[in-house]
Scaffold this motif. Structure first.
Motif, mmCIF file in Angstrom:
data_model
loop_
_atom_site.group_PDB
_atom_site.id
_atom_site.type_symbol
_atom_site.label_atom_id
_atom_site.label_comp_id
_atom_site.label_asym_id
_atom_site.label_seq_id
_atom_site.Cartn_x
_atom_site.Cartn_y
_atom_site.Cartn_z
ATOM 1 N N UNK B 113 6.461 12.181 -11.497
ATOM 2 C CA UNK B 113 7.694 11.671 -10.909
ATOM 3 C C UNK B 113 8.170 10.436 -11.656
ATOM 4 N N UNK B 114 7.246 9.516 -11.898
ATOM 5 C CA UNK B 114 7.639 8.286 -12.598
ATOM 6 C C UNK B 114 8.079 8.588 -14.029
ATOM 7 N N UNK B 117 11.521 10.055 -13.772
ATOM 8 C CA UNK B 117 12.467 9.003 -13.385
ATOM 9 C C UNK B 117 12.819 8.102 -14.566
ATOM 10 N N UNK B 118 11.833 7.823 -15.408
ATOM 11 C CA UNK B 118 12.151 6.928 -16.523
ATOM 12 C C UNK B 118 12.825 7.672 -17.671
ATOM 13 N N UNK B 120 14.846 10.447 -17.292
ATOM 14 C CA UNK B 120 16.178 10.922 -16.900
ATOM 15 C C UNK B 120 16.757 10.043 -15.792
ATOM 16 N N UNK B 121 17.771 9.316 -16.169
ATOM 17 C CA UNK B 121 18.395 8.401 -15.212
ATOM 18 C C UNK B 121 18.824 9.134 -13.936
ATOM 19 N N UNK B 124 16.019 9.517 -11.452
ATOM 20 C CA UNK B 124 15.786 8.268 -10.719
ATOM 21 C C UNK B 124 16.830 8.121 -9.607
ATOM 22 N N UNK B 125 18.060 8.428 -9.961
ATOM 23 C CA UNK B 125 19.124 8.367 -8.964
ATOM 24 C C UNK B 125 18.839 9.313 -7.805
#
Lengths: 192, 192
Positions: B113-114, B117-118, B120-121, B124-125
DNA sequence: GAGCTTACGTGACCTACATCACATTCGTAT
DNA sequence: ATACGAATGTGATGTAGGTCACGTAAGCTC
């Protein structure tokens, strides 16, 4: 501590920003002062901002039947507050926010938050983590509600925020705990 | 519906991803099946994954004193669940998750997940919004707890998830509402 | 099908807390 | 200092829901 510095330290606990980046972020906030008793977010009105507390204390609360008040959150320094449901979904407020003790806050508009989040990946990351912490705190409180009696919840609250004891009238503490002021009064005056 | 398609639709409600991006995201998930009664997250153990429910039903719950159980969440299709406190803070689980009705889930590791998230912006959104919805739901439930009596909360729950009535044993409904199974029983058998 | 476990219903009793009523103290403005 | 409203203390009484105890029904397992 100065508002800007407090926010900087707060954000830096979650993400790294350069000084230039932080200055840019900070330029989207507006310093605002409120006097004790002032209303900040009002039931039925539009909600355009969220608030980072620098000093003082706010409360976020819900009113039923124009009679009963339930406090969702005491917002102390470095806490964020608003009616997030209304803010994110662009609906009218169902939550109220007002000022318990003269406060200085940094206000951030919904628009500016989303702008910053899309411009700076780290800011989006910051807000994801902040929201996550709020979620966990809310879940913990829910469990405490189901699990503990009023006395235990009262002691839990004061252990977490000892300042509240002197800062906040007892009937507001009761409204946070979800009991009547009479019950709370009897509780700590220990009429067995 | 197929797991992949369900996740795709779910994510697309919050952010736009190209097919290639989604395929990449999806490659970080693992399909997993559980039988009724199987334990997925266990108190005291490490927690490495969160779970997106494709079919069936899970429950996330807390046990006190080895005796009382409080249900934090019934996880239905398109809901996410885990012990998020333990997952995000890399601590041991205090919440349990198990399977109420044979279920298919997509599991995603904390690490992945992290990573996503880092990388693909938009991801994270997505997770910021998902967490925000969870926060709002939790806050709403807290208010309902303080404000409504058991009967009202019971009806609220069934109005929101009518499937639960047949899917889930009554004593689990009681554990979600935070009352004893006896009280719930008397409630809908309406002994005034 | 016999036997066991799990779910559920229901009565008796107890307790925590709500509500109402009134007294007292505190804070702030004049 | 006076005065008035807000905050708090405390008694009496009602009630929702907990706990304990027991009984029945419905699934599983052998």
């Amino acid at each position: 501590m100065e508002a800007k510095e407090l926010l900087k330290q707060h954000i830096s606990k979650t993400v790294r920003l350069t000084d230039e980046q932080f200055d840019y972020v900070f330029s989207h906030f507006k310093v605002q002062s409120y006097k004790k008793g002032q209303v900040i977010v009002s039931d039925g009105q539009k909600v355009d901002h969220e608030y980072f507390v620098v000093s003082g204390c706010l409360k976020a609360f819900y009113i039923t039947d124009e009679i009963k008040m339930y406090i969702l959150q005491f917002a102390m320094p470095t806490w964020w507050t608003s009616d997030y449901g209304a803010l994110y979904n662009q609906t009218r407020a169902t939550i109220n926010v007002d000022c318990i003790a003269d406060a200085e806050v940094l206000q951030l508009s919904n628009e500016n938050r989303e702008k910053l989040c899309s411009e700076l990946h780290q800011v989006e990351h910051f807000f994801r983590w902040r929201t996550n912490k709020g979620y966990l705190a809310s879940q913990k409180r829910l469990l405490s509600f189901m699990n503990n009696d009023t006395k235990a919840r009262y002691e839990e609250l004061l252990a977490m925020y000892p300042q509240l004891y002197n800062l906040v009238p007892k009937h507001l503490i009761a409204a946070y705990l979800g009991v009547s002021r009479e019950t709370l009064s009897r509780l700590y005056n220990n009429h067995k």
